[in-house]
Design a protein around this motif. Structure first.
Motif, short mmCIF file in Angstrom:
data_model
loop_
_atom_site.label_atom_id
_atom_site.label_comp_id
_atom_site.label_asym_id
_atom_site.label_seq_id
_atom_site.Cartn_x
_atom_site.Cartn_y
_atom_site.Cartn_z
N ILE A 155 2.27 -4.25 3.72
CA ILE A 155 3.46 -3.41 3.78
C ILE A 155 3.04 -2.04 3.25
O ILE A 155 2.60 -1.91 2.11
CB ILE A 155 4.61 -4.02 2.95
N VAL A 156 3.18 -1.03 4.11
CA VAL A 156 2.65 0.30 3.82
C VAL A 156 3.79 1.32 3.82
O VAL A 156 4.61 1.34 4.74
CB VAL A 156 1.61 0.71 4.89
N ALA A 157 3.82 2.15 2.79
CA ALA A 157 4.76 3.29 2.77
C ALA A 157 4.14 4.37 3.64
O ALA A 157 3.07 4.87 3.35
CB ALA A 157 4.97 3.77 1.35
N SER A 158 4.83 4.72 4.71
CA SER A 158 4.21 5.62 5.69
C SER A 158 4.80 7.03 5.68
O SER A 158 4.32 7.88 6.41
CB SER A 158 4.33 5.03 7.09
N GLN A 159 5.83 7.27 4.90
CA GLN A 159 6.46 8.59 4.89
C GLN A 159 6.64 9.09 3.47
O GLN A 159 6.77 8.30 2.54
CB GLN A 159 7.84 8.53 5.57
N ALA A 160 6.70 10.38 3.31
CA ALA A 160 6.79 10.98 1.98
C ALA A 160 8.24 11.19 1.51
O ALA A 160 8.45 11.70 0.44
CB ALA A 160 6.06 12.31 1.96
N GLU A 161 9.21 10.78 2.29
CA GLU A 161 10.59 11.06 1.93
C GLU A 161 11.36 9.84 1.43
O GLU A 161 12.57 9.78 1.54
CB GLU A 161 11.35 11.65 3.13
N ILE A 162 10.70 8.84 0.90
CA ILE A 162 11.40 7.66 0.40
C ILE A 162 12.09 8.05 -0.90
O ILE A 162 11.46 8.49 -1.85
CB ILE A 162 10.44 6.48 0.15
N SER A 163 13.42 7.89 -0.92
CA SER A 163 14.13 8.32 -2.12
C SER A 163 14.95 7.21 -2.77
O SER A 163 15.30 7.33 -3.94
CB SER A 163 15.05 9.51 -1.78
N VAL A 181 3.35 7.45 -10.87
CA VAL A 181 4.67 6.94 -11.21
C VAL A 181 5.48 6.67 -9.94
O VAL A 181 6.11 5.61 -9.79
CB VAL A 181 5.42 7.93 -12.14
N LYS A 182 5.44 7.59 -8.99
CA LYS A 182 6.18 7.44 -7.74
C LYS A 182 5.56 6.34 -6.88
O LYS A 182 6.28 5.54 -6.27
CB LYS A 182 6.21 8.78 -6.98
N ARG A 183 4.22 6.28 -6.82
CA ARG A 183 3.56 5.21 -6.05
C ARG A 183 3.96 3.84 -6.59
O ARG A 183 4.29 2.94 -5.83
CB ARG A 183 2.03 5.36 -6.11
N ASN A 184 3.94 3.69 -7.89
CA ASN A 184 4.29 2.40 -8.49
C ASN A 184 5.75 2.06 -8.28
O ASN A 184 6.10 0.90 -8.05
CB ASN A 184 3.96 2.41 -9.99
N GLN A 185 6.63 3.05 -8.34
CA GLN A 185 8.05 2.82 -8.11
C GLN A 185 8.28 2.31 -6.68
O GLN A 185 9.01 1.34 -6.47
CB GLN A 185 8.84 4.11 -8.33
N ILE A 186 7.63 2.93 -5.72
CA ILE A 186 7.81 2.51 -4.32
C ILE A 186 7.24 1.12 -4.10
O ILE A 186 7.82 0.29 -3.41
CB ILE A 186 7.20 3.56 -3.37
N LYS A 187 6.09 0.81 -4.73
CA LYS A 187 5.54 -0.55 -4.63
C LYS A 187 6.49 -1.58 -5.24
O LYS A 187 6.66 -2.67 -4.68
CB LYS A 187 4.18 -0.64 -5.31
N ILE A 192 0.84 -1.19 0.00
CA ILE A 192 0.00 0.00 0.00
C ILE A 192 0.88 1.25 0.00
O ILE A 192 1.75 1.39 0.86
CB ILE A 192 -0.94 0.02 1.23
N VAL A 193 0.63 2.10 -0.98
CA VAL A 193 1.29 3.41 -1.03
C VAL A 193 0.16 4.44 -1.18
O VAL A 193 -0.46 4.53 -2.23
CB VAL A 193 2.28 3.50 -2.21
N PRO A 194 -0.13 5.18 -0.11
CA PRO A 194 -1.28 6.08 -0.13
C PRO A 194 -1.16 7.21 -1.16
O PRO A 194 -0.11 7.84 -1.30
CB PRO A 194 -1.29 6.67 1.28
N LYS A 195 -2.24 7.45 -1.84
CA LYS A 195 -2.32 8.54 -2.80
C LYS A 195 -2.23 9.88 -2.09
O LYS A 195 -1.75 10.87 -2.65
CB LYS A 195 -3.64 8.43 -3.56
N ARG A 196 -2.64 9.90 -0.85
CA ARG A 196 -2.59 11.12 -0.05
C ARG A 196 -1.14 11.58 0.16
O ARG A 196 -0.85 12.77 0.23
CB ARG A 196 -3.25 10.84 1.29
N ILE A 197 -0.22 10.62 0.27
CA ILE A 197 1.19 10.95 0.49
C ILE A 197 1.92 11.15 -0.84
O ILE A 197 2.71 12.07 -0.99
CB ILE A 197 1.87 9.86 1.34
N TYR A 198 1.68 10.24 -1.79
CA TYR A 198 2.34 10.30 -3.09
C TYR A 198 1.28 10.55 -4.16
O TYR A 198 0.56 9.65 -4.56
CB TYR A 198 3.08 9.00 -3.39
N ARG A 199 1.20 11.77 -4.64
CA ARG A 199 0.17 12.14 -5.60
C ARG A 199 0.41 11.52 -6.98
O ARG A 199 -0.53 11.15 -7.67
CB ARG A 199 0.12 13.66 -5.77
N LYS A 200 1.64 11.41 -7.39
CA LYS A 200 1.96 10.92 -8.73
C LYS A 200 1.98 9.39 -8.76
O LYS A 200 2.67 8.74 -7.96
CB LYS A 200 3.33 11.44 -9.17
#
Length: 127
Positions: free
Chosen positions: A100-108, A68-74, A58-66
């Motif tokens: 497994i949830v991405a909980s922060q907006a600073e994953i790089s 492309v970035k949500r899919n990359q993190i998944k 799970i990568v919340p749309k609220r944290i990652y608007r794009k």
């Protein structure tokens, strides 16, 4: 490079939103920046051999608007779990439901995700 026993196929994917809701409400959780896991052990006397856990990413749309970035993190979370899935200890007649949830907006970087996933799987294995 990719052997069939090291893959995360459809048999290991949580397919029902009711299961995800149940794990979020009733399951336990642990956070390791920037990833959080939720898990729940379910009794399953008819558990199929070799699929002792099911997982959803799970990568919340609220944290990652794009998207492309949500899919990359998944993809990063999926790859880290695929490589280190042997750390998940399977209990007899139990099915592990894992979110497994991405909980922060600073994953790089992938390394951040992998480090967090390894820590959380180690924690889970010692429970």
């Amino acid at each position: 490079m990719g052997s069939s026993n090291n893959s995360l196929g459809l048999s290991k994917k949580i397919k029902k939103s009711e299961i995800i809701s149940k794990v979020l409400k009733q399951g336990k959780r642990k956070t390791s920046y920037p990833i959080r896991i939720h898990w729940l052990w379910e009794s399953s006397p008819y558990r199929s051999v070799g699929s002792g856990f099911e997982v959803a990413f799970i990568v919340p749309k609220r944290i990652y608007r794009k998207a492309v970035k949500r899919n990359q993190i998944k993809r990063w979370m999926r790859e880290a779990l695929r490589i280190h899935q042997d750390q998940i200890l399977i209990k007899e007649k139990k099915q592990l439901q894992l979110l497994i949830v991405a909980s922060q907006a600073e994953i790089s970087t992938y390394q951040e995700v992998e480090k967090a996933v390894i820590y959380l799987l180690t924690y889970l294995a010692n429970r």
